[in-house]
Design a protein around this motif. Structure first.
Motif, PDB file in Angstrom:
ATOM      1  N   TRP A 195       0.841  -1.185   0.000  1.00  0.00           N
ATOM      2  CA  TRP A 195       0.000   0.000   0.000  1.00  0.00           C
ATOM      3  C   TRP A 195       0.879   1.239   0.000  1.00  0.00           C
ATOM      4  CZ3 TRP A 195      -4.986  -0.555   3.371  1.00  0.00           C
ATOM      5  CH2 TRP A 195      -5.605  -1.780   3.092  1.00  0.00           C
ATOM      6  N   GLY A 196       0.296   2.355  -0.433  1.00  0.00           N
ATOM      7  CA  GLY A 196       1.007   3.615  -0.397  1.00  0.00           C
ATOM      8  C   GLY A 196       1.954   3.776  -1.570  1.00  0.00           C
ATOM      9  N   SER A 197       2.784   4.823  -1.491  1.00  0.00           N
ATOM     10  CA  SER A 197       3.730   5.114  -2.565  1.00  0.00           C
ATOM     11  C   SER A 197       4.822   4.061  -2.612  1.00  0.00           C
ATOM     12  CB  SER A 197       4.357   6.498  -2.360  1.00  0.00           C
ATOM     13  OG  SER A 197       5.078   6.533  -1.135  1.00  0.00           O
ATOM     14  N   GLN A 198       5.476   3.968  -3.761  1.00  0.00           N
ATOM     15  CA  GLN A 198       6.513   2.970  -3.982  1.00  0.00           C
ATOM     16  C   GLN A 198       7.841   3.674  -4.259  1.00  0.00           C
ATOM     17  OE1 GLN A 198       6.190  -0.384  -3.853  1.00  0.00           O
ATOM     18  NE2 GLN A 198       4.017  -0.408  -3.411  1.00  0.00           N
ATOM     19  N   PRO A 199       8.628   3.982  -3.217  1.00  0.00           N
ATOM     20  CA  PRO A 199       9.933   4.598  -3.458  1.00  0.00           C
ATOM     21  C   PRO A 199      11.018   3.548  -3.673  1.00  0.00           C
ATOM     22  CG  PRO A 199       9.464   4.597  -1.115  1.00  0.00           C
ATOM     23  CD  PRO A 199       8.295   3.932  -1.782  1.00  0.00           C
ATOM     24  N   LEU A 200      12.079   3.952  -4.330  1.00  0.00           N
ATOM     25  CA  LEU A 200      13.280   3.135  -4.514  1.00  0.00           C
ATOM     26  C   LEU A 200      14.469   4.079  -4.451  1.00  0.00           C
ATOM     27  CD1 LEU A 200      14.699   0.401  -5.402  1.00  0.00           C
ATOM     28  CD2 LEU A 200      14.554   1.303  -7.727  1.00  0.00           C
ATOM     29  N   THR A 201      15.483   3.692  -3.693  1.00  0.00           N
ATOM     30  CA  THR A 201      16.688   4.499  -3.587  1.00  0.00           C
ATOM     31  C   THR A 201      17.853   3.734  -4.199  1.00  0.00           C
ATOM     32  OG1 THR A 201      15.900   5.527  -1.545  1.00  0.00           O
ATOM     33  CG2 THR A 201      18.238   5.718  -2.026  1.00  0.00           C
ATOM     34  N   VAL A 202      18.461   4.331  -5.218  1.00  0.00           N
ATOM     35  CA  VAL A 202      19.652   3.756  -5.852  1.00  0.00           C
ATOM     36  C   VAL A 202      20.863   4.498  -5.288  1.00  0.00           C
ATOM     37  CG1 VAL A 202      20.869   3.341  -8.016  1.00  0.00           C
ATOM     38  CG2 VAL A 202      18.365   3.151  -7.924  1.00  0.00           C
ATOM     39  N   VAL A 203      21.764   3.755  -4.645  1.00  0.00           N
ATOM     40  CA  VAL A 203      22.931   4.333  -3.990  1.00  0.00           C
ATOM     41  C   VAL A 203      24.170   3.944  -4.791  1.00  0.00           C
ATOM     42  CG1 VAL A 203      24.289   4.441  -1.868  1.00  0.00           C
ATOM     43  CG2 VAL A 203      21.796   4.182  -1.751  1.00  0.00           C
ATOM     44  N   THR A 204      24.947   4.928  -5.187  1.00  0.00           N
ATOM     45  CA  THR A 204      26.197   4.688  -5.909  1.00  0.00           C
ATOM     46  C   THR A 204      27.374   5.084  -5.021  1.00  0.00           C
ATOM     47  OG1 THR A 204      26.121   6.888  -6.923  1.00  0.00           O
ATOM     48  CG2 THR A 204      25.117   5.075  -8.145  1.00  0.00           C
ATOM     49  N   VAL A 205      28.490   4.413  -5.226  1.00  0.00           N
ATOM     50  CA  VAL A 205      29.693   4.639  -4.423  1.00  0.00           C
ATOM     51  C   VAL A 205      30.754   5.294  -5.298  1.00  0.00           C
ATOM     52  CG1 VAL A 205      31.433   3.590  -2.932  1.00  0.00           C
ATOM     53  CG2 VAL A 205      29.135   2.606  -3.043  1.00  0.00           C
ATOM     54  N   GLY A 206      31.315   6.402  -4.825  1.00  0.00           N
ATOM     55  CA  GLY A 206      32.382   7.052  -5.563  1.00  0.00           C
ATOM     56  C   GLY A 206      31.867   7.951  -6.659  1.00  0.00           C
ATOM     57  N   PRO A 207      32.766   8.411  -7.537  1.00  0.00           N
ATOM     58  CA  PRO A 207      32.378   9.348  -8.608  1.00  0.00           C
ATOM     59  C   PRO A 207      31.454   8.693  -9.624  1.00  0.00           C
ATOM     60  CG  PRO A 207      34.639   8.604  -8.906  1.00  0.00           C
ATOM     61  CD  PRO A 207      34.210   8.095  -7.560  1.00  0.00           C
ATOM     62  N   LEU A 208      30.562   9.521 -10.195  1.00  0.00           N
ATOM     63  CA  LEU A 208      29.617   9.032 -11.196  1.00  0.00           C
ATOM     64  C   LEU A 208      30.274   8.974 -12.569  1.00  0.00           C
ATOM     65  CD1 LEU A 208      26.363  10.939 -10.220  1.00  0.00           C
ATOM     66  CD2 LEU A 208      26.668   8.474 -10.182  1.00  0.00           C
ATOM     67  N   THR A 209      29.946   7.935 -13.322  1.00  0.00           N
ATOM     68  CA  THR A 209      30.361   7.799 -14.711  1.00  0.00           C
ATOM     69  C   THR A 209      29.130   7.484 -15.549  1.00  0.00           C
ATOM     70  OG1 THR A 209      30.783   5.418 -14.545  1.00  0.00           O
ATOM     71  CG2 THR A 209      32.606   6.914 -13.961  1.00  0.00           C
TER      72      THR A 209
END
Length: 719
Positions: free
Chosen positions: A166-180
Motif C-alpha cells: 500500500w502507499g507510494s513505492q519509493p526506490l533508492t539507488v545508492v552509488t559509491v564514488g564518482p559518477l560515470t
C-alpha cells in the motif's frame, strides 16, 4: 443486528482510499434490482495483518423500500455485514471490521452486493430510482499489522518489489564514488527492473551518492525520510569499504538488512560493469528462479521474448488471449472481456473492420430484445440479437467492429449478455436456470491489414506505449547535470516507460552536459533550459524564456505552417519528415519562466531524431513534479507535443509545432494515412489538381485550334 459505527472522515497513515485500489478513481454505482461490484484488495508478501477495517461512505435513493433493500458487504464469498438501505437515512457512514484470518498474501475480493426494490408488486428491474452510490474517495480501508521477521532470501525477491504494498513505492539507488556514464546506465537499469517487477504501481526513484569511506552508508541510512528498498551499486572493493566487509566471496547479488535501517532491505549489486548489468537484467525477469539464499552469482541471463501483438489477417482464438474456458451465462446478465495489445503506431483506414467470429448458443424462452452486447474500450460497437424463441446455435457468426474504436496499445473488448424472459405471467419471472448463453473459447478475432506509421511528435504515443523508445535498438539519455535530483527524475521517467512495455528499454547512450552528441538515436532530455545548447532546443515547441497570452484557461498558440511539401516527400521516399516549425512560444501561468511547473516537450530535430524533454527551471522542482507525472491521473492525459503540470488539478496540453511522419507502408496505405490526418487540406489539394488539369486541357485544345483550325477532334468543343 447492531448499528454499525460511523466512519472516520480522514484516512490514517496506515490506510488507503478505495479509489487507490481501482483502475479509475470513480464512484461505484450499483443500479437495478440486483447490482454487484468488486474491489481487489492486496495483502503484500511478508506482512501479517492484525486488523482491517472498511470505513464506508455511500448514499442511496430515497425511493427505495426499506424492508426489502439492503447492501451486503462480503470478503470473498463470506458475508461480513448487512447495511439497510433506508430512504429516510439516505447517507451511509459505517465502519465494518473485516476478518483478517482470511487474509493471506495476495489479492482478495471485497464485494458490494445490493438488493434494491421500490414495490412489492410488479416493478421495472432497471428503474432509474434503483441506485446506491459508494464514494470511493471518502470510503477507505485501515490496515494494521506487522512485517514478519526472518532471514532474507533472493528466492523471495518479490517481497522487495511487491505491487501489493500500500502507499507510494519509493526506490533508492545508492552509488559509491564518482559518477560515470556506466554508473548512470546501471542505475537506469536497476530502476527499470524494479518498475517491471511492480507491474502497474508507479515507482519514484531517488539517487544517493556515497563517499568511499567507512560509515558513509550507515550515516545515509540513519537520515530521515522514506527510502524504500535500497539498491547499492559499486565495484567489489568499494562495496567492501562502505559495508565494512559484511559480504564475502564474489557474488554479484546479495540481499541483507543493515542494523541502521532494518525495515528497508538492502540489495547489493557488485562486480564489473558487465557483471552488474547482467545481474540487473536478471532482476527484470518476472518470477526469475533465484536461489533460496541471500547471495548468488549470475552467469547468464536469457532475455524475455518480445511481446506479441495481435497479428494481421490471421484469426486468433480467444483461448490464446486468456479465455481458458467457455463463457457461460445463466440468469439475466453476464459477460467477459477480451484483452489484446496493438502497436502504438498501428494504422489502418477507418472504414476497415476487426472481425470477431463467435461460436455461440443460447436457450429457448428469451424475449426478442435479448442480446449479446459488444463494447470496445468502453464504447458500444455491436449487438448480436438473441431473438429465436426456441433458442439457436451459431458457428462462425461474424461481427464486424470498426477499427475506429481501437486505440494504440492496450485494448479491451467486452461481451455482455442481457437475457430477458419472453413470458412469465404477471409478477412471475421465468426460472433463471432456463436462461442460458454459451460463447465458446474457440471463437476467433482477426485484425485487418495495417501499417506501422505514426504522426510525431505525439506525447500520447509515449504515454500509451513508450514510443519510439520501447522498440528502438538504442536510446539516448541526455542529462543536463549528474546531480541526484536530475538522476532521480531521469530514472523515474525511464522506469515508467519500461513499466508500460513490461521490459527494460534498449541500451542507453548516456550524455551529460553541453557537449552535443552525433549519434542517430532518439533522445530523452532531462534538465533545465540553461543546461542544454541553445541550438538543440531551437526546434522545441516551447521557449521557457518568452511569454504567452491566455484567453481564460486556454493558451493562444500559433498555428503550425502547412506541411504538404514534407508529406509529398514522405509519400515519395517513405522517410521521416522534419516539421516546419513556427516561432517558439511559451506556455506559463507564472511569468517568463516555468516557475513551479514542469514541462514535457517533444519535437523532431534537423536530423529527423525525436527528442523528448523533461524540463523545469530548477532540479528540485523537476524531481518533485516527475513523481506527479507518473501517477495515472496525470500520465493518462499526455497529448500533443507540450504538456505542463503542477499537480493533477493543473495539467495543460497542446500542440504547438508541426507534424512529421514515421514508419513504412505501401502507397495506398500512405495515401489513406495522409488523407486521414488532414482531410480538408487534401480535399482542397485534390480540387486544385482537378482544376489545373481541366485548365491545362482547355489551353491545349485552344493551342491545337490555332495551329490547325480545320482539325477538330470528335467530342472536343469548337474554338
Amino acid at each position: 443486528m447492531a448499528a454499525l459505527p460511523a466512519a472516520p472522515p480522514v484516512p490514517t497513515p496506515s490506510g488507503a482510499a478505495l479509489a487507490h485500489f481501482m483502475p479509475a478513481p470513480t464512484p461505484i454505482d450499483l443500479r437495478g434490482v440486483h447490482a454487484r461490484a468488486e474491489v481487489s484488495i492486496p495483502i503484500p508478501a511478508g506482512f501479517e495483518p492484525k486488523r482491517l477495517i472498511l470505513h464506508l461512505a455511500a448514499a442511496n435513493s430515497v425511493a427505495l423500500m426499506p424492508k426489502r433493500s439492503v447492501l451486503r458487504v462480503l470478503l470473498g464469498d463470506s458475508l461480513v455485514a448487512q447495511i439497510p438501505l433506508d430512504p429516510k437515512l439516505p447517507r451511509i457512514e459505517a465502519s465494518v471490521e473485516l476478518p483478517v484470518q482470511r487474509l493471506s498474501p495476495g489479492y482478495h475480493r471485497l464485494v458490494f452486493d445490493a438488493a434494491q426494490h421500490y414495490t412489492v408488486a410488479c416493478e421495472d428491474p432497471s428503474a432509474p430510482e434503483l441506485w446506491t452510490q459508494i464514494d470511493t474517495q471518502r470510503s477507505w480501508l485501515e490496515l494494521d499489522g506487522r512485517w514478519q521477521d526472518g532471514p532474507l532470501s533472493l528466492a523471495e525477491l518479490d517481497r522487495l518489489f511487491d505491487p501489493r504494498r500500500w502507499g507510494s513505492q519509493p526506490l533508492t539507488v545508492v552509488t559509491v564514488g564518482p559518477l560515470t556514464s556506466d554508473t548512470i546506465r546501471l542505475g537506469a537499469i536497476a530502476s527499470q527492473a524494479a518498475a517491471v517487477q511492480l507491474r502497474y504501481r508507479p515507482l519514484r526513484v531517488m539517487h544517493r551518492s556515497l563517499e568511499l569511506r567507512p560509515g558513509a552508508l550507515e550515516a545515509l541510512l540513519q537520515s530521515a525520510g522514506p527510502l524504500g528498498p535500497i539498491v547499492l551499486l559499486g565495484a567489489p572493493d568499494a562495496i567492501g569499504v562502505v559495508l565494512g566487509g559484511a559480504l564475502a566471496g564474489d557474488s554479484q547479488l546479495a540481499l541483507l538488512r543493515h542494523p541502521a535501517r532494518p525495515e528497508d532491505p538492502l540489495l547489493v549489486v557488485r562486480g564489473t560493469v558487465q557483471e552488474m548489468e547482467r545481474a540487473l537484467q536478471a532482476l527484470a525477469i518476472p518470477r526469475m528462479p533465484l536461489p533460496d539464499r541471500s547471495e548468488t552469482g549470475i552467469d547468464r541471463v536469457f532475455p524475455l521474448p518480445a511481446s506479441v501483438n495481435l497479428p494481421a489477417n490471421r484469426p486468433v482464438r480467444l483461448s490464446t488471449l486468456g479465455w481458458n474456458e467457455d463463457l457461460e451465462v445463466r440468469g439475466r446478465f453476464g459477460g467477459r472481456a477480451i484483452e489484446f495489445n496493438l502497436p502504438v503506431d498501428f494504422y489502418t483506414p477507418r472504414e476497415d473492420f476487426l472481425s470477431l467470429r463467435l461460436n455461440l448458443s443460447y436457450g429457448s424462452g428469451l424475449r426478442k430484445d435479448s442480446a449479446l452486447n459488444i463494447a470496445v474500450n468502453g464504447r458500444f460497437a455491436h449487438a448480436v440479437p438473441l431473438h429465436e424463441l426456441h433458442g439457436a446455435r451459431y458457428d462462425d457468426y461474424e461481427v464486424q467492429i470498426p477499427v475506429a474504436l481501437l486505440q494504440p496499445g492496450f485494448n479491451r473488448l467486452e461481451l455482455n449478455a442481457s437475457l430477458i424472459p419472453a413470458e412469465g405471467g404477471q409478477c412471475v419471472e421465468q426460472a433463471v436456470e432456463s436462461m442460458r448463453l454459451t460463447v465458446r473459447a474457440d471463437s476467433t478475432i482477426q485484425l485487418p491489414s495495417h501499417a506501422l506509421v505514426a504522426a510525431v511528435p505525439d506525447l500520447r504515443l509515449v504515454g500509451r506505449g513508450a514510443y519510439p523508445y520501447a522498440d528502438a535498438r538504442s536510446v539516448g539519455l541526455w542529462l543536463g547535470d549528474d546531480d541526484s535530483e536530475t538522476l532521480g527524475a531521469a530514472w523515474t521517467l525511464l522506469a515508467r516507460l519500461a513499466q508500460i512495455r513490461a521490459k527494460i528499454l534498449a541500451p542507453l547512450q548516456v550524455q551529460v552536459g553541453q557537449a552535443r552528441p552525433n549519434s542517430a538515436e532518439d533522445w530523452i532530455l532531462v534538465g533545465t533550459p540553461k543546461q542544454f545548447p541553445a541550438e538543440i532546443l531551437a526546434n522545441a515547441p516551447l521557449d521557457p524564456i518568452k511569454r504567452i497570452s491566455y484567453s481564460g484557461l486556454e493558451p493562444l498558440l500559433e498555428t503550425p505552417a502547412p506541411a504538404w511539401r514534407k508529406w509529398l516527400h514522405w509519400l515519395a521516399l517513405g522517410v521521416p519528415t522534419v516539421p516546419t516549425r513556427p516561432d517558439p512560444v511559451n506556455m506559463t501561468l507564472q511569468g517568463p519562466t516555468l516557475g513551479r511547473q514542469a514541462a514535457l516537450l517533444q519535437w523532431l530535430d534537423g536530423k529527423g531524431r525525436l527528442l523528448t524533454w523533461l524540463a523545469a527551471d530548477e532540479t528540485m522542482v523537476l524531481r518533485e513534479r516527475v513523481s506527479t507525472l507518473i501517477e495515472p491521473a496525470v500520465w493518462s492525459r499526455l497529448a500533443g507535443d507540450v504538456m505542463l503540470w503542477r499537480d493533477a488539478d493543473a495539467v495543460y496540453t497542446d500542440r504547438v509545432g508541426a507534424v512529421g511522419m514515421r514508419g513504412s507502408a505501401g502507397w495506398s496505405m500512405r495515401l489513406s494515412y495522409l488523407f486521414s490526418q488532414k482531410p480538408v487540406s487534401w480535399m482542397g489539394t485534390a480540387l486544385v489538381i482537378l482544376l489545373l488539369a481541366w485548365s491545362s486541357r482547355m489551353l491545349l485544345l485552344r493551342f491545337k485550334a490555332r495551329k490547325r483550325p480545320n482539325l477538330v477532334e470528335e467530342g472536343d468543343p469548337k474554338p
